[in-house]
Design an enzyme around this catalytic site. Structure first.
Site, PDB file in Angstrom:
ATOM      1  N   SER A   1       0.685  -1.296   0.031  1.00 47.13           N
ATOM      2  CA  SER A   1       0.039  -0.046  -0.014  1.00 47.13           C
ATOM      3  C   SER A   1       0.788   1.424  -0.038  1.00 47.13           C
ATOM      4  O   SER A   1       1.898   1.298   0.518  1.00 47.13           O
ATOM      5  CB  SER A   1      -0.929   0.065   1.267  1.00 47.13           C
ATOM      6  OG  SER A   1      -1.706   1.395   1.373  1.00 47.13           O
TER       7      SER A   1
ATOM      8  N   TYR B   1      -2.805   0.004   9.928  1.00 48.27           N
ATOM      9  CA  TYR B   1      -2.919  -0.579   8.430  1.00 48.27           C
ATOM     10  C   TYR B   1      -1.595  -0.535   7.778  1.00 48.27           C
ATOM     11  O   TYR B   1      -1.323  -1.693   7.196  1.00 48.27           O
ATOM     12  CB  TYR B   1      -3.849   0.124   7.817  1.00 48.27           C
ATOM     13  CG  TYR B   1      -4.102  -0.374   6.318  1.00 48.27           C
ATOM     14  CD1 TYR B   1      -4.678  -1.527   6.120  1.00 48.27           C
ATOM     15  CD2 TYR B   1      -3.813   0.662   5.288  1.00 48.27           C
ATOM     16  CE1 TYR B   1      -4.652  -1.815   4.487  1.00 48.27           C
ATOM     17  CE2 TYR B   1      -3.804   0.028   4.288  1.00 48.27           C
ATOM     18  CZ  TYR B   1      -4.167  -0.889   3.625  1.00 48.27           C
ATOM     19  OH  TYR B   1      -4.294  -1.432   2.357  1.00 48.27           O
TER      20      TYR B   1
END
Length: 333
Positions: free
Chosen positions: A127, A152
């Site tokens: 990501s 995350y």
């Protein structure tokens, strides 16, 4: 070829599975169909896949080691495209354990499956959030990524380190992809393109963070899928680096940014939705949110050089396609 695609009911996973099947490959898809967002949308993505003879679906949780081991043993996969994860920056603040279960323990189960079954190439989703609050743009894969600002992001950076370790120890060719704000038809309801479109069409106000002083490297789904399909054919090799250098590795391992390469301001993004929907947005300006970043901007030269492809869909064209899909899909459901 035979593929395992994790997150096959997800936004990107379902699109990748479609393209692989259309090319005549055999695809096994897994997904736990959790309720992080509406499972109706996930099942609707799966419906056309289930009708294909060369697609097999298993409802399974990544953290269930026995289930993942069974699937790897049952099917002799050539390659694995691992796109499943517990997503969402803000959700990770309230539900941290879900991220450890799926993104850490689940990823370990995938790595073990690749290790024990002679997988030719593992491609996995990282990501752009790993770049944290870096002020150096465009983001380059050589940039330091040691200060994540959400759990995350921390799990995605952990995935990169875990993947490198397995690649180095067991000679598994591994490619990580740092995704930058993927959007388009069948997109996730928790992301801004979906949320803003829904609110604007319904005449409800949208929440604009940091008074609108944000920009994102929006990347259209078709450009993402084309890039994934191409990169999984580019097998990383074990480079002969000077191992005394702290930033080099002899593992068959690569990480690429996968984005549009051209940040779009929040104002332009909202205007693209307004133009497509034929309605003006009602804006509620709010301060910056915890775990969020001011801008994202991918340096994609390495990926373009590797696959010979650069994204082509503009935010105006992409949002027009999304609004058209949204109106059609939710007009029927």
């Amino acid at each position: 070829m035979k593929y395992l695609v994790t997150g096959a009911a997800g936004f990107i996973g379902s699109a990748v599975a479609h393209k692989l099947c259309a090319a005549g490959n055999e695809v096994v898809g897994i997904d736990n169909l959790n309720s992080y967002y509406d499972p109706t949308l996930k099942n609707a993505r799966l419906e056309p896949l289930r009708a294909l003879e060369n697609f097999t679906f298993f409802k399974a949780d990544l953290s269930d080691g026995n289930a993942i081991t069974h699937i790897f043993h049952e099917y002799p996969f050539d390659r694995v495209i691992h796109l499943a994860a517990q997503a969402g920056v803000r959700y990770s603040i309230d539900n941290p354990h879900a991220y450890l279960d799926s993104n850490i323990n689940g990823f370990l189960n995938i790595l073990e499956g690749c290790r024990n079954n002679g997988i030719e190439h593992l491609v996995y989703a990282s990501s752009s959030s790993v770049y944290g609050t870096s002020n150096t743009t465009p983001y380059q894969t050589s940039s330091a990524v040691d200060h994540p600002i959400s759990l995350y992001a921390a799990t995605k950076r952990s995935n990169e380190l875990m993947a490198h370790t397995y690649s180095h120890l067991f000679n598994i060719p591994v490619t990580g992809l740092r995704f930058f704000t993927v959007y388009g038809p069948w997109g996730r309801p928790d992301m801004a393109p979906f949320k803003f479109t829904k609110s604007i069409i319904e005449g409800k106000e949208i929440e604009v963070y940091n008074n609108g002083n944000l920009s994102r490297d929006f990347t259209y789904i078709d450009d993402i899928v084309e890039s994934i399909i191409r990169i999984q054919d580019v097998l990383p090799v074990r480079d002969k680096f000077d191992m005394s250098s702290p930033d080099k590795s002899s593992a068959p391992y690569r990480v690429y940014n996968i984005g549009n390469g051209a940040p779009v301001s929040l104002a332009r993004f909202i205007e693209a939705i307004e133009s497509s929907a034929g309605k003006k947005a009602i804006k509620k300006f709010l301060p910056m949110q915890p775990g969020d970043v001011y801008t994202t901007h991918a340096d994609t030269d390495e990926l373009v050089n590797a696959i010979g492809y650069r994204p082509v869909v503009s935010i105006e064209e992409g949002m027009q396609r999304f609004v058209r899909w949204y109106s059609d899909f939710y007009g029927k459901h």
